[in-house]
Design an enzyme around this catalytic site. Structure first.
Site, PDB file in Angstrom:
ATOM      1  CG  ASP A   1      -2.177   0.890   0.969  1.00 21.39           C
ATOM      2  OD1 ASP A   1      -2.109   1.792   0.098  1.00 21.39           O
ATOM      3  OD2 ASP A   1      -3.202   0.702   1.661  1.00 21.39           O
TER       4      ASP A   1
HETATM    5  O1  LIG Z   1      -4.076   5.178  -4.306  1.00 23.44           O
HETATM    6  C1  LIG Z   1      -3.282   4.099  -4.087  1.00 23.44           C
HETATM    7  C2  LIG Z   1      -3.527   3.480  -2.724  1.00 23.44           C
HETATM    8  O2  LIG Z   1      -3.413   4.546  -1.774  1.00 23.44           O
HETATM    9  C3  LIG Z   1      -3.868   4.421  -0.469  1.00 23.44           C
HETATM   10  O3  LIG Z   1      -4.430   5.701  -0.138  1.00 23.44           O
HETATM   11  C4  LIG Z   1      -3.670   6.882  -0.380  1.00 23.44           C
HETATM   12  C5  LIG Z   1      -4.408   7.763  -1.375  1.00 23.44           C
HETATM   13  O4  LIG Z   1      -4.354   7.189  -2.646  1.00 23.44           O
HETATM   14  C6  LIG Z   1      -3.781   9.146  -1.470  1.00 23.44           C
HETATM   15  O5  LIG Z   1      -4.560  10.007  -2.279  1.00 23.44           O
HETATM   16  C7  LIG Z   1      -3.662   9.771  -0.125  1.00 23.44           C
HETATM   17  O6  LIG Z   1      -2.915  10.954  -0.225  1.00 23.44           O
HETATM   18  C8  LIG Z   1      -3.154  11.961   0.717  1.00 23.44           C
HETATM   19  C9  LIG Z   1      -2.081  11.940   1.765  1.00 23.44           C
HETATM   20  O7  LIG Z   1      -2.188  10.761   2.539  1.00 23.44           O
HETATM   21  C10 LIG Z   1      -2.253  13.149   2.679  1.00 23.44           C
HETATM   22  O8  LIG Z   1      -1.179  13.192   3.593  1.00 23.44           O
HETATM   23  C11 LIG Z   1      -2.280  14.386   1.852  1.00 23.44           C
HETATM   24  O9  LIG Z   1      -2.547  15.463   2.686  1.00 23.44           O
HETATM   25  O10 LIG Z   1      -3.330  14.343   0.886  1.00 23.44           O
HETATM   26  C12 LIG Z   1      -3.177  13.282  -0.035  1.00 23.44           C
HETATM   27  C13 LIG Z   1      -4.342  13.312  -1.009  1.00 23.44           C
HETATM   28  O11 LIG Z   1      -4.196  14.350  -1.871  1.00 23.44           O
HETATM   29  O12 LIG Z   1      -2.941   8.877   0.732  1.00 23.44           O
HETATM   30  C14 LIG Z   1      -3.550   7.618   0.929  1.00 23.44           C
HETATM   31  C15 LIG Z   1      -2.698   6.834   1.891  1.00 23.44           C
HETATM   32  O13 LIG Z   1      -2.584   7.528   3.073  1.00 23.44           O
HETATM   33  C16 LIG Z   1      -4.979   3.408  -0.239  1.00 23.44           C
HETATM   34  O14 LIG Z   1      -4.898   2.876   1.066  1.00 23.44           O
HETATM   35  C17 LIG Z   1      -5.007   2.273  -1.230  1.00 23.44           C
HETATM   36  O15 LIG Z   1      -6.218   1.541  -1.103  1.00 23.44           O
HETATM   37  C18 LIG Z   1      -4.881   2.824  -2.618  1.00 23.44           C
HETATM   38  O16 LIG Z   1      -5.020   1.811  -3.601  1.00 23.44           O
END
Ligand SMILES: OC[C@H]1O[C@@H](O[C@H]2[C@H](O)[C@@H](O)[C@H](O[C@H]3[C@H](O)[C@@H](O)[C@H](O)O[C@@H]3CO)O[C@@H]2CO)[C@H](O)[C@@H](O)[C@@H]1O
Length: 735
Positions: free
Chosen positions: A261
């Site tokens: 992940d």
């Molecule tokens: O997308 C691939 C896998 O990602 C995991 O979730 C992540 C998600 O895709 C991502 O958009 C998000 O990003 C955020 C980040 O965590 C945060 O710190 C920031 O402020 O904003 C970002 C968004 O713009 O992070 C997620 C992980 O924390 C999923 O668990 C998985 O299922 C997906 O397939």
């Protein structure tokens, strides 16, 4: 070899994929295809440098390519920049894609044809936009905690129902030559502290509940598996030799690759040596350090990770690419391509057939050309700021179609309840009083005097990186949002023909609502995505009879579930095997609406139970094939039952088969789902439901023998209309 033949055909056109579902159904039978794919992978590997191999297993970084995950192209073997994209209900960040229904709505149909078609269309769209790896479907969270934030991405807390849905979805996706990814492996049951918590589970529970649907995924030749953020029994999932090498690769015979992940990896060598094969996204995403790439190169040069292990990682990834024939004629990646085709028909069918009618006093439904209707609640209309105003659906404003997080897609259009009701009202000459607010002031005016009042309430949840109205993923309670109980109370006081429509990511407690004498009907509309209003009108007006059944239990009180979000660093999984209906059955707790429950506009009778069996007691044996020991997948018994539509309208019934293990087995759930069918029946028509029991369906995990065992004795076999409405009883004797 069906898989390979179909994949080649699939390369020729998107239209083909949409018309060949029947052939696609056979795609899961191509075990031998792995051998050929591995042989191609070996040939390719021999042409690669160590740096090439490291590139194959390391993402290029967040936001450094067209997709949420990308690895570099390797020209010498014609290997593309691999595109990995969410997700389980469609193409995240796509330009013109279908927002399919969430997994939980698909499960709520109990209709394998629709679930399969949904998978085929998901695969067709992924292929159409050039996504090589679609990041779904989801079997973890399984859903042991009713308020778990991401439960709605998967198929609910029953491992059998989830397993069937995983298989159908994966085979559908992969029939289009797209790699599916079964996630999140494993025991990632809550969003709270998901990146620090340790899920501590006993061996039997691991096998019979949480690993069970992943075995289905592997049996269906899933190309990839995503390891999860949490620890399993004290060790990070992506660094866990026992679960990655032991359970997944050795015991289940998984031939594909494990990807992390996004930043779930913690060490360079630990992940490599415990069975993780690809790191994602491969950059300093979320402030973490890159752990493979140059570091992996150094570790291999130092001998901390063997050359053979690096070869194995790269070979698994290449073999999956060859297995799906992505080396020939695969479309270039362009997420903005319009790939919707006629897929909205599947969305409408799943949204509609997943609607569960919970209560229908005085047959208030279906509606009969009312002269005046009241429509009340902010979720009766589309989000006033726009259907996609909130990134990754990170708000609960307006009508609800899915939860929030990475497992979402942008809506290409959105039909809200009011939109569809208005269209229908115009043709019937019905007047609608709309109050698109959740405030109780104004309710009396809007609701009184109408033939019926439709009141819309919601409950939402999602992935923890977004906070919505103070909710950080997991729901803090099982109440409806936006003062839903008070809103319904006010409507029901003003109108004695109140119909409550619930859109929700999971169970809510309905006691306050059901205590209102004016509430005549409760329609559990789930998460219908872009076809929200159309699906609802189909059911409300009786264009179809409701045929969904609950994929989880609705309790009278939150504490009845016996599981809850853990706030500390450890979840001991003390409930063991006993989640959802298994817990209610074991402890004699009466649910409000049980697992498998759902009303219809017609009635069904059950008769003629027949059981034939060749099952023998003892441990599983045979070679390991994808999914585990080969004989686990062999048919050992067949059960049939006749269902008749005794009412006067067309309908569909879901007869469900539950088994009880004999007393020679260790303490087990009083009953376990092991078969279901969806029978569409005209008035007066009968049909036979046939349930095929495989050896695994009669087995328990023997921790001493470390094997599946069929116990000797008398198995209880019941067929019913829900987990509590048991109509036919029988026995299956195994010596
Ligand atoms: O997308 C691939 C896998 O990602 C995991 O979730 C992540 C998600 O895709 C991502 O958009 C998000 O990003 C955020 C980040 O965590 C945060 O710190 C920031 O402020 O904003 C970002 C968004 O713009 O992070 C997620 C992980 O924390 C999923 O668990 C998985 O299922 C997906 O397939």
């Amino acid at each position: 070899m069906h898989l390979r033949i179909f994949a080649v055909l699939a390369a020729t056109s998107l239209a083909w994929a949409e018309t060949s579902e029947k052939q696609a159904r056979q795609a899961g039978s191509g075990f031998a295809a792995w051998d050929a794919a591995y042989s191609q992978a070996s040939t390719a590997l021999s042409k690669l440098s160590q740096q090439d191999k490291v590139n194959i297993v390391t993402g290029v970084g967040w936001n450094k390519g067209p997709c949420v995950g990308n690895t570099p192209a390797i020209a010498s073997i014609g290997y593309p920049q691999l595109c990995l994209q969410d997700g389980p209900l469609g193409i995240r960040f796509g330009g013109s894609v279908t927002a399919f229904t969430p997994g939980i709505q698909a499960a709520s149909t109990w209709d394998v044809e629709l679930i399969r078609q949904r998978g085929v269309y998901l695969g067709a769209e992924a292929r159409g936009v050039g996504v090589h790896v679609l990041l779904g479907p989801v079997a973890g969270a399984l859903g042991k905690i009713p308020n778990g934030g991401r439960n709605w991405e998967g198929f609910g807390p029953d491992p059998y129902l989830t397993g069937i849905a995983m298989s159908e979805t994966i085979e559908g996706i992969q029939s289009n030559g797209v790699q599916a990814c079964a996630k999140h492996f494993i025991l990632n049951e809550q969003e709270t502290n998901r990146e620090t918590i340790s899920s501590v589970v006993d061996d039997r529970t691991m096998h019979e509940l949480y690993l069970f649907p992943f075995a289905d995924a592997v049996h269906s030749n899933v190309a990839s598996v995503m390891c999860s953020y949490n620890k399993v029994n004290g060790t990070w999932a992506c660094e866990n030799d026992k679960i990655q090498n032991g359970l997944l690769k050795k015991e289940l015979g998984f031939k594909g690759y494990v990807m992390s992940d996004w930043n779930a990896q913690h060490t360079t060598n630990g992940a490599a040596n415990s069975g993780m094969d690809m790191t994602m996204p491969g950059s300093d995403f979320n402030g973490k350090t890159i752990l493979w790439g140059p570091q992996l190169n150094t570790a291999v040069n130092n001998g901390q990770v063997s050359k053979a292990r690096l070869d194995d990682m790269a070979k698994r990834i290449l073999a999956s690419w060859y297995l799906l024939e992505q080396n020939s004629g695969y479309p270039a990646t362009n997420l903005k391509t319009n790939v919707q085709g006629n897929h909205k028909e599947n969305v409408r069918a799943v949204a509609r057939d997943g609607i569960v009618l919970l209560k229908n006093d005085d047959n208030i439904l279906p509606l009969k050309k009312p002269s005046k209707l009241a429509v009340i609640g902010s979720s009766s209309v589309v989000n006033p700021a726009g259907r996609n105003a909130c990134t990754d659906r990170g708000c609960n404003t307006g009508a609800l179609g899915m939860g929030w997080g990475s497992g979402t897609a942008d809506y290409p259009y959105f039909v809200a309840p009011y939109d569809a009701l208005k269209t229908r009202a115009q043709s019937d000459g019905t007047t609608i009083n709309l109050l698109s607010s959740d405030s109780t002031s104004g309710v009396a005016n809007a609701a009184s005097g109408a033939d019926a009042a439709l009141v819309f309430i919601t409950a939402d949840s999602g992935e923890g990186y977004i906070t919505v109205e103070g909710v950080t993923g997991d729901r803090p309670n099982l109440d409806p949002w936006h003062n839903g109980n008070q809103l319904v109370q006010a409507v029901a006081q003003a109108n004695k023909n109140t119909i409550v429509v619930v859109h929700s990511t999971g169970p809510i407690i309905l006691e306050t609502i059901l205590a209102q004498p004016g509430v005549k009907a409760v329609v559990w509309a789930g998460l219908p995505s872009q076809e929200n209003g159309n699906a609802l009108v189909d059911v409300l007006y009786g264009l179809v009879s409701p045929s969904g059944k609950l994929p989880y239990t609705i309790a009278k009180s939150e504490s009845d579930y016996g599981t809850a979000v853990q706030r500390g660093g450890t979840d001991l999984f003390t409930e063991g095997l006993f989640i959802d209906y298994r817990h209610f059955d074991k402890n004699g707790i009466a649910p409000r609406y049980e697992f498998g429950f759902g009303l219809s506009y017609t009635n069904f009778t059950y008769s003629s139970l027949s059981i034939t069996s060749t099952a023998s007691s003892g441990p599983a044996s045979g070679d390991t094939i994808p999914g585990g020991r080969s004989d686990l997948w062999e048919t050992v018994a067949t059960v049939t039952a006749v269902v008749k539509n005794t009412g006067d309208v067309q309908g569909a019934e879901v007869p469900q088969l539950y088994i009880s293990l004999p007393s020679s087995a260790p303490s087990s759930p009083p009953k376990q789902l092991r078969g279901f069918a969806k029978l569409k029946l005209a008035p007066g028509e009968s049909n036979t439901a046939t349930f095929i029991l495989r050896r695994r369906d009669l087995s328990y995990w023997d921790t001493g023998r470390q094997n599946w065992v069929v116990p000797s004795g008398s198995f209880g076999v019941v067929v019913g209309a829900s987990s509590r409405d048991l109509r036919l009883n029988g026995k299956l004797d195994v010596d």
